[in-house]
Design a protein around this motif. Sequence first.
Motif, PDB file in Angstrom:
ATOM      1  N   TYR A  29       0.859  -1.184   0.000  1.00 52.39           N
ATOM      2  CA  TYR A  29       0.000   0.000   0.000  1.00 52.39           C
ATOM      3  C   TYR A  29       0.894   1.233   0.000  1.00 52.39           C
ATOM      4  CZ  TYR A  29      -4.435   2.435   0.834  1.00 52.39           C
ATOM      5  OH  TYR A  29      -5.562   3.213   0.703  1.00 52.39           O
ATOM      6  N   SER A  30       1.109   1.812  -1.169  1.00 54.25           N
ATOM      7  CA  SER A  30       2.051   2.912  -1.322  1.00 54.25           C
ATOM      8  C   SER A  30       1.433   4.242  -0.884  1.00 54.25           C
ATOM      9  CB  SER A  30       2.489   3.006  -2.788  1.00 54.25           C
ATOM     10  OG  SER A  30       1.498   3.681  -3.547  1.00 54.25           O
ATOM     11  N   PRO A  31       2.268   5.287  -0.742  1.00 56.35           N
ATOM     12  CA  PRO A  31       1.743   6.607  -0.405  1.00 56.35           C
ATOM     13  C   PRO A  31       0.820   7.207  -1.465  1.00 56.35           C
ATOM     14  CG  PRO A  31       4.063   6.480   0.151  1.00 56.35           C
ATOM     15  CD  PRO A  31       3.740   5.248  -0.650  1.00 56.35           C
ATOM     16  N   ALA A  32       0.775   6.606  -2.649  1.00 54.24           N
ATOM     17  CA  ALA A  32      -0.108   7.113  -3.702  1.00 54.24           C
ATOM     18  C   ALA A  32      -1.525   6.557  -3.581  1.00 54.24           C
ATOM     19  CB  ALA A  32       0.450   6.762  -5.080  1.00 54.24           C
ATOM     20  N   ARG A  33      -1.724   5.556  -2.737  1.00 54.11           N
ATOM     21  CA  ARG A  33      -3.056   4.970  -2.604  1.00 54.11           C
ATOM     22  C   ARG A  33      -3.929   5.831  -1.693  1.00 54.11           C
ATOM     23  NH1 ARG A  33      -3.449  -1.314  -2.710  1.00 54.11           N
ATOM     24  NH2 ARG A  33      -5.585  -0.611  -3.075  1.00 54.11           N
ATOM     25  N   PRO A  34      -5.257   5.668  -1.803  1.00 52.74           N
ATOM     26  CA  PRO A  34      -6.173   6.679  -1.238  1.00 52.74           C
ATOM     27  C   PRO A  34      -5.956   7.085   0.212  1.00 52.74           C
ATOM     28  CG  PRO A  34      -7.383   5.176  -2.646  1.00 52.74           C
ATOM     29  CD  PRO A  34      -5.987   4.629  -2.544  1.00 52.74           C
ATOM     30  N   LEU A  35      -5.844   6.121   1.118  1.00 56.50           N
ATOM     31  CA  LEU A  35      -5.729   6.488   2.532  1.00 56.50           C
ATOM     32  C   LEU A  35      -4.518   7.379   2.793  1.00 56.50           C
ATOM     33  CD1 LEU A  35      -6.579   3.026   4.127  1.00 56.50           C
ATOM     34  CD2 LEU A  35      -8.017   5.083   4.230  1.00 56.50           C
ATOM     35  N   GLU A 168     -12.000  -0.578   3.274  1.00 55.96           N
ATOM     36  CA  GLU A 168     -13.011  -0.545   2.235  1.00 55.96           C
ATOM     37  C   GLU A 168     -14.111  -1.543   2.573  1.00 55.96           C
ATOM     38  OE1 GLU A 168     -11.439  -0.974  -1.706  1.00 55.96           O
ATOM     39  OE2 GLU A 168      -9.727   0.352  -1.307  1.00 55.96           O
ATOM     40  N   LEU A 169     -15.262  -1.341   1.951  1.00 56.63           N
ATOM     41  CA  LEU A 169     -16.384  -2.256   2.118  1.00 56.63           C
ATOM     42  C   LEU A 169     -16.444  -3.152   0.895  1.00 56.63           C
ATOM     43  CD1 LEU A 169     -19.093   0.267   3.389  1.00 56.63           C
ATOM     44  CD2 LEU A 169     -17.416  -1.019   4.730  1.00 56.63           C
ATOM     45  N   PRO A 170     -16.269  -4.457   1.060  1.00 56.65           N
ATOM     46  CA  PRO A 170     -16.240  -5.369  -0.087  1.00 56.65           C
ATOM     47  C   PRO A 170     -17.478  -5.219  -0.967  1.00 56.65           C
ATOM     48  CG  PRO A 170     -15.542  -6.503   1.906  1.00 56.65           C
ATOM     49  CD  PRO A 170     -16.053  -5.155   2.333  1.00 56.65           C
ATOM     50  N   HIS A 171     -17.239  -5.118  -2.274  1.00 57.28           N
ATOM     51  CA  HIS A 171     -18.311  -5.052  -3.276  1.00 57.28           C
ATOM     52  C   HIS A 171     -19.202  -3.824  -3.111  1.00 57.28           C
ATOM     53  CE1 HIS A 171     -16.929  -9.098  -3.942  1.00 57.28           C
ATOM     54  NE2 HIS A 171     -17.352  -9.480  -2.751  1.00 57.28           N
ATOM     55  N   ASP A 172     -18.685  -2.791  -2.454  1.00 60.04           N
ATOM     56  CA  ASP A 172     -19.477  -1.578  -2.244  1.00 60.04           C
ATOM     57  C   ASP A 172     -18.586  -0.355  -2.437  1.00 60.04           C
ATOM     58  OD1 ASP A 172     -21.182   0.431  -1.514  1.00 60.04           O
ATOM     59  OD2 ASP A 172     -21.572  -0.306   0.519  1.00 60.04           O
ATOM     60  N   PRO A 173     -18.291   0.002  -3.685  1.00 61.25           N
ATOM     61  CA  PRO A 173     -17.390   1.133  -3.904  1.00 61.25           C
ATOM     62  C   PRO A 173     -17.946   2.460  -3.416  1.00 61.25           C
ATOM     63  CG  PRO A 173     -18.334   0.374  -5.985  1.00 61.25           C
ATOM     64  CD  PRO A 173     -18.683  -0.654  -4.945  1.00 61.25           C
ATOM     65  N   ILE A 174     -19.257   2.661  -3.517  1.00 62.04           N
ATOM     66  CA  ILE A 174     -19.830   3.919  -3.037  1.00 62.04           C
ATOM     67  C   ILE A 174     -19.703   4.005  -1.517  1.00 62.04           C
ATOM     68  CG2 ILE A 174     -21.887   5.369  -2.972  1.00 62.04           C
ATOM     69  CD1 ILE A 174     -20.670   4.923  -5.759  1.00 62.04           C
ATOM     70  N   GLY A 175     -20.023   2.899  -0.839  1.00 66.17           N
ATOM     71  CA  GLY A 175     -19.859   2.872   0.616  1.00 66.17           C
ATOM     72  C   GLY A 175     -18.411   3.047   1.024  1.00 66.17           C
ATOM     73  N   SER A 176     -17.494   2.513   0.211  1.00 62.67           N
ATOM     74  CA  SER A 176     -16.071   2.647   0.524  1.00 62.67           C
ATOM     75  C   SER A 176     -15.619   4.093   0.438  1.00 62.67           C
ATOM     76  CB  SER A 176     -15.241   1.784  -0.436  1.00 62.67           C
ATOM     77  OG  SER A 176     -15.512   0.407  -0.236  1.00 62.67           O
ATOM     78  N   VAL A 177     -16.188   4.847  -0.497  1.00 62.41           N
ATOM     79  CA  VAL A 177     -15.858   6.267  -0.593  1.00 62.41           C
ATOM     80  C   VAL A 177     -16.359   7.003   0.646  1.00 62.41           C
ATOM     81  CG1 VAL A 177     -16.326   8.400  -1.863  1.00 62.41           C
ATOM     82  CG2 VAL A 177     -15.767   6.311  -3.107  1.00 62.41           C
ATOM     83  N   ASP A 178     -17.528   6.626   1.128  1.00 60.56           N
ATOM     84  CA  ASP A 178     -18.047   7.231   2.362  1.00 60.56           C
ATOM     85  C   ASP A 178     -17.139   6.916   3.550  1.00 60.56           C
ATOM     86  OD1 ASP A 178     -20.212   8.303   1.005  1.00 60.56           O
ATOM     87  OD2 ASP A 178     -21.550   6.624   1.492  1.00 60.56           O
ATOM     88  N   THR A 179     -16.632   5.681   3.574  1.00 62.82           N
ATOM     89  CA  THR A 179     -15.704   5.286   4.632  1.00 62.82           C
ATOM     90  C   THR A 179     -14.424   6.108   4.553  1.00 62.82           C
ATOM     91  OG1 THR A 179     -16.576   3.038   4.751  1.00 62.82           O
ATOM     92  CG2 THR A 179     -14.329   3.360   5.524  1.00 62.82           C
ATOM     93  N   LEU A 180     -13.902   6.283   3.351  1.00 67.01           N
ATOM     94  CA  LEU A 180     -12.702   7.102   3.158  1.00 67.01           C
ATOM     95  C   LEU A 180     -12.944   8.524   3.649  1.00 67.01           C
ATOM     96  CD1 LEU A 180      -9.847   7.536   1.988  1.00 67.01           C
ATOM     97  CD2 LEU A 180     -10.926   7.966  -0.235  1.00 67.01           C
ATOM     98  N   ARG A 181     -14.117   9.069   3.357  1.00 67.18           N
ATOM     99  CA  ARG A 181     -14.445  10.418   3.811  1.00 67.18           C
ATOM    100  C   ARG A 181     -14.399  10.495   5.348  1.00 67.18           C
ATOM    101  NH1 ARG A 181     -17.462  14.633   1.692  1.00 67.18           N
ATOM    102  NH2 ARG A 181     -18.031  13.350  -0.112  1.00 67.18           N
ATOM    103  N   GLU A 182     -14.903   9.459   6.009  1.00 66.49           N
ATOM    104  CA  GLU A 182     -14.906   9.450   7.473  1.00 66.49           C
ATOM    105  C   GLU A 182     -13.482   9.388   8.022  1.00 66.49           C
ATOM    106  OE1 GLU A 182     -17.168   7.131  11.161  1.00 66.49           O
ATOM    107  OE2 GLU A 182     -17.623   6.606   9.079  1.00 66.49           O
ATOM    108  N   VAL A 183     -12.636   8.587   7.387  1.00 64.23           N
ATOM    109  CA  VAL A 183     -11.242   8.484   7.811  1.00 64.23           C
ATOM    110  C   VAL A 183     -10.541   9.825   7.642  1.00 64.23           C
ATOM    111  CG1 VAL A 183      -9.002   7.432   7.299  1.00 64.23           C
ATOM    112  CG2 VAL A 183     -11.064   6.010   7.343  1.00 64.23           C
ATOM    113  N   VAL A 184     -10.724  10.442   6.481  1.00 70.30           N
ATOM    114  CA  VAL A 184     -10.053  11.717   6.200  1.00 70.30           C
ATOM    115  C   VAL A 184     -10.525  12.798   7.176  1.00 70.30           C
ATOM    116  CG1 VAL A 184      -9.748  13.537   4.476  1.00 70.30           C
ATOM    117  CG2 VAL A 184      -9.626  11.131   3.786  1.00 70.30           C
TER     118      VAL A 184
END
Length: 203
Positions: A29-35, A168-184
């Motif tokens: 998981y490189s520094p270029a990946r989303p988190l 991330e949420l498996p098989h749920d890319p939209i939910g995963s974006v929401d999760t990323l927003r919460e982390v950020v």
Amino acid sequence: MSAPAALGLPTRFDGDPDRVALVIPGTGYSPARPLLHFAGSVLQRHGWTVQELWWQLPSGFVDFAMDQRIAWVERQVADAVDAERGACRLLVGKSLGCFAAGLAADRHLAAAWLTPVLTLDHVTRALHRASAPTLLIGGSADRMWDRAVADSTGHQVLELPAADHGLELPHDPIGSVDTLREVVARLDGFIGSLTPGDGPTPS
């Protein structure tokens, strides 16, 4: 063993020279990946200098004894911290990067650990003795995360329901974006709360 960023991407973003944050990758998981990318963006927003650590794991790394893996990670991170000549005040690491939690504790560095390996005694012991501000973020579906252990450290904790080791949420890319927003958002609050005194104690 450090490696340059792919495609010639910048690995350093200058801000306050007295507040350097080291962004530490995971196994793949490189520094270029989303988190880590957005963690760097948050740091820049708050005026930090951001130094990304890119590495190429040694051949056969997965077969190394655990103490050898820990020593390798600690060496990479220590070299990067030392290169900042006392200006490094924060570590932001993904998974494997948290093997440097002992170094953070020893040097009184603030830290944000994304998906820390809480099934590893070395990591949990280091977190329990860390006195600088620390944030732990993990997903309830991650087998290397343990909410009870995270809470027992006394540090700030964010658990994402049903999130895996990539948060991330498996098989749920939209939910995963929401999760990323919460982390950020949580990273933004944590980094914004740090003061100039949150860093290495003078020797």
